[in-house]
Write a protein that holds these residues in place. Structure first.
Motif, PDB file in Angstrom:
ATOM      1  N   UNK A 163       0.824  -1.221   0.000  1.00 25.36           N
ATOM      2  CA  UNK A 163       0.000   0.000   0.000  1.00 25.36           C
ATOM      3  C   UNK A 163       0.856   1.268   0.000  1.00 25.36           C
ATOM      4  N   UNK A 164       2.103   1.153  -0.500  1.00 29.46           N
ATOM      5  CA  UNK A 164       3.019   2.307  -0.483  1.00 29.46           C
ATOM      6  C   UNK A 164       2.448   3.500  -1.266  1.00 29.46           C
ATOM      7  N   UNK A 165       1.810   3.226  -2.438  1.00 32.37           N
ATOM      8  CA  UNK A 165       1.255   4.335  -3.246  1.00 32.37           C
ATOM      9  C   UNK A 165       0.168   5.059  -2.474  1.00 32.37           C
ATOM     10  N   UNK A 166      -0.675   4.260  -1.819  1.00 38.23           N
ATOM     11  CA  UNK A 166      -1.735   4.838  -0.984  1.00 38.23           C
ATOM     12  C   UNK A 166      -1.144   5.694   0.128  1.00 38.23           C
ATOM     13  N   UNK A 167      -0.051   5.204   0.718  1.00 39.34           N
ATOM     14  CA  UNK A 167       0.629   5.940   1.791  1.00 39.34           C
ATOM     15  C   UNK A 167       1.118   7.293   1.306  1.00 39.34           C
ATOM     16  N   UNK A 200      -1.816   9.487   1.004  1.00 45.71           N
ATOM     17  CA  UNK A 200      -2.275   9.888   2.346  1.00 45.71           C
ATOM     18  C   UNK A 200      -1.425  11.054   2.871  1.00 45.71           C
ATOM     19  N   UNK A 201      -0.113  10.988   2.605  1.00 48.00           N
ATOM     20  CA  UNK A 201       0.770  12.078   3.061  1.00 48.00           C
ATOM     21  C   UNK A 201       0.334  13.417   2.452  1.00 48.00           C
ATOM     22  N   UNK A 202      -0.160  13.365   1.187  1.00 41.83           N
ATOM     23  CA  UNK A 202      -0.600  14.610   0.522  1.00 41.83           C
ATOM     24  C   UNK A 202      -1.790  15.242   1.236  1.00 41.83           C
ATOM     25  N   UNK A 203      -2.553  14.449   1.968  1.00 41.43           N
ATOM     26  CA  UNK A 203      -3.736  14.986   2.664  1.00 41.43           C
ATOM     27  C   UNK A 203      -3.367  15.611   4.016  1.00 41.43           C
ATOM     28  N   UNK A 204      -2.112  15.386   4.462  1.00 43.69           N
ATOM     29  CA  UNK A 204      -1.693  15.894   5.779  1.00 43.69           C
ATOM     30  C   UNK A 204      -0.924  17.204   5.625  1.00 43.69           C
ATOM     31  N   UNK A 205      -0.806  17.901   6.752  1.00 47.54           N
ATOM     32  CA  UNK A 205       0.018  19.113   6.765  1.00 47.54           C
ATOM     33  C   UNK A 205       1.405  18.764   7.307  1.00 47.54           C
ATOM     34  N   UNK A 206       2.451  19.459   6.863  1.00 48.45           N
ATOM     35  CA  UNK A 206       3.803  19.246   7.404  1.00 48.45           C
ATOM     36  C   UNK A 206       3.839  19.724   8.861  1.00 48.45           C
ATOM     37  N   UNK A 244       9.280  13.163   2.531  1.00 48.34           N
ATOM     38  CA  UNK A 244       8.509  12.239   3.381  1.00 48.34           C
ATOM     39  C   UNK A 244       8.053  11.037   2.557  1.00 48.34           C
ATOM     40  N   UNK A 245       7.634  11.309   1.313  1.00 51.19           N
ATOM     41  CA  UNK A 245       7.183  10.210   0.439  1.00 51.19           C
ATOM     42  C   UNK A 245       8.351   9.278   0.114  1.00 51.19           C
ATOM     43  N   UNK A 246       9.528   9.872  -0.167  1.00 50.48           N
ATOM     44  CA  UNK A 246      10.714   9.053  -0.450  1.00 50.48           C
ATOM     45  C   UNK A 246      11.089   8.220   0.771  1.00 50.48           C
ATOM     46  N   UNK A 247      11.022   8.858   1.957  1.00 44.28           N
ATOM     47  CA  UNK A 247      11.393   8.136   3.180  1.00 44.28           C
ATOM     48  C   UNK A 247      10.418   7.008   3.474  1.00 44.28           C
ATOM     49  N   UNK A 248       9.141   7.243   3.182  1.00 48.64           N
ATOM     50  CA  UNK A 248       8.149   6.174   3.398  1.00 48.64           C
ATOM     51  C   UNK A 248       8.537   4.954   2.571  1.00 48.64           C
ATOM     52  N   UNK A 249       8.877   5.184   1.287  1.00 48.74           N
ATOM     53  CA  UNK A 249       9.245   4.054   0.409  1.00 48.74           C
ATOM     54  C   UNK A 249      10.520   3.370   0.918  1.00 48.74           C
ATOM     55  N   UNK A 250      11.490   4.190   1.365  1.00 48.83           N
ATOM     56  CA  UNK A 250      12.740   3.602   1.887  1.00 48.83           C
ATOM     57  C   UNK A 250      12.487   2.779   3.146  1.00 48.83           C
ATOM     58  N   UNK A 251      11.606   3.289   4.001  1.00 53.62           N
ATOM     59  CA  UNK A 251      11.296   2.538   5.229  1.00 53.62           C
ATOM     60  C   UNK A 251      10.655   1.200   4.874  1.00 53.62           C
ATOM     61  N   UNK A 252       9.674   1.260   3.973  1.00 55.52           N
ATOM     62  CA  UNK A 252       8.968   0.021   3.583  1.00 55.52           C
ATOM     63  C   UNK A 252       9.917  -0.928   2.862  1.00 55.52           C
TER      64      UNK A 252
END
Ligand code: AMP
Ligand code: GLY
Length: 423
Positions: free
Chosen positions: A129-133, A136-142, A166-174
């Protein structure tokens, strides 16, 4: 009673100091302990996660109570092991089911949601669900808060200001940034406020006692700058955690947590560490840990006026009953001396002198050991904590800074601003 305390940090040194003062304390073993714990008991060279070796030691030495200091043996199921291997053994610490409150952030968030415990809004994602993640980040505020689900030695939380980063880090974490610990990532709303640590002792039946509240200082640099550490100092009590705030903590968080565990069929006997944040005077849970905090324990133990051992025994037996936990009204401030370079790479084996010059301050050893010539030497990043009492923060902090200044070892560093934000 013959007792085995597991762990080797400043937390275990403070626990050993407190427990050894009890009339009910017979022999106290600390495994593996450090260069300071030997003053309160006997150090034993055992790994806290080597359950069969611990069992053999307990049988040979008639140990009746095991107190687990750190989270690793709890998450690995030490209670479950002893329930099978030695059902008569008393043990302070939850089973693997309860330890998941610390071992899995996703489990902890689901638990809080299920029991209506105030915490940041969140969603969890896996590689599928990385793409969804990312959406989801786009809907949040920094800033964006990304947390590895599993244990990552305190390093698994990233707070990032830039969306793309944040999006890059999410993918790296996963993708395995924290190994298996980040196979699931929790993304949550950023909460702004001051943090504090509340510790609860609970016996699995709904009984609990709240220990003195503390605040720790996680960053290496003064003014809360630089890299995160295990903790550079602590203070107890915490002025903003006043009676009104603590009443909210007890009603909304402590009771719901203890009752929630019971409702979920989790027989939790041990410490619960509530990592809280004060958002406009409303307490929210940032994280659960299933042990005491370090260095908070070094400030909290000196503020417990009651004998702690009967409370620990009652916790293990599931019968806290009417036992009292009285607080010392004085303020305690803990300052940690660390090795130069920590939390990055640092040298070990530096001779430590000056411990006799620390006046009335309490010294709790963390990363120390005794070499073959009998010298006290450094053996870790966090080396020794000094805790002092005072009628207020200024008095207690001044004494602890002075104590740490009296200590000498090559590369010694400490923060000179511990507790000053609260004056
Ligand atoms: P944790 O391991 O969950 O305690 O996170 C480590 C640190 O990250 C915390 O002590 C906070 O300083 C910070 N942190 C974690 N979650 C949040 C959040 N939702 N909002 C703001 N800061 C956070
Ligand atoms: N001082 C924070 C912790 O023990 O996790």
């Amino acid at each position: 009673m013959t007792i085995l305390l597991l762990g080797s940090g400043g937390r275990e040194c403070a626990l050993a100091w407190k427990i050894s003062q009890s009339a009910a304390c017979g022999q106290l073993f600390i495994a593996p302990g450090n260069g300071g714990t030997g003053a309160y008991g006997t150090n034993i060279d055992l790994k806290p996660t080597d359950f069969p070796a611990i069992e053999s030691f307990c049988r040979a030495n008639n140990v009746e109570l095991i107190i687990v200091g750190n989270e690793d043996p709890l998450v690995a199921g030490i209670r479950d092991y002893f329930e099978k291997a030695m059902p008569e053994m008393l043990l302070v610490g939850p089973g693997a089911d309860g330890a998941a409150l610390e071992g899995s952030k996703d489990f902890a968030k689901q638990f809080m949601q299920r029991h209506g415990i105030p915490t940041a809004a969140y969603r969890s994602f896996t590689a599928e669900s990385a793409d969804e993640g990312c959406k989801f980040l786009e809907t949040l505020k920094a800033p964006y808060v990304l947390k590895a689900d599993g244990l990552a030695a305190g390093k698994g939380v990233l707070i990032i200001n830039d969306l793309k980063e944040a999006q890059d880090s999410l993918r790296e974490m996963l993708d395995g940034m924290f190994g298996n610990a980040s196979a699931t990532v929790v993304i949550e709303e950023f909460l702004k406020g001051i943090e504090c640590s509340v510790f609860v002792l609970t016996d699995g039946t709904g009984n609990y006692r709240i220990l003195p509240v503390a605040k720790d200082y996680k960053r290496i640099g003064e003014g809360d700058t630089g890299l995160n550490t295990g903790g550079m100092g602590a203070v107890s009590p915490v002025p903003f955690a006043d009676e009104i705030f603590m009443h909210k903590v007890e009603e909304r968080i402590v009771k719901s947590t203890v009752n929630g565990l019971k409702q979920d069929g989790i027989d939790y006997r041990g410490f619960i560490f509530l990592g809280l944040i004060n958002v406009d005077n409303e307490p929210m849970v940032i994280e659960y840990n299933v042990r005491m905090g370090d260095p908070e324990t070094e400030a909290v133990m000196p503020r417990i006026a009651s004998d702690l051992l009967p409370l620990l025994i009652a916790t293990a037996k599931g019968d806290l009953g009417n036992l009292e936990l009285q607080e010392d009204s004085r303020t305690a401030v803990t300052v940690m001396a660390v090795s130069g370079g920590y939390p990055g790479s640092y040298q070990k084996g530096k001779v430590i002198t000056g411990t006799e010059k620390c006046g009335e301050s309490l010294l709790f050893h963390a990363g120390t050991s005794i070499d073959s010539d009998g010298n006290l030497i450094t053996s870790g990043g966090r080396v020794i904590a000094a805790t002092s009492y005072g009628s207020d923060i200024t008095e207690a902090a001044t004494k602890s800074f002075k104590a740490i200044e009296s200590l000498n070892f090559d590369g010694k560093y400490f923060r000179r601003d511990i507790a000053k934000d609260l004056i």
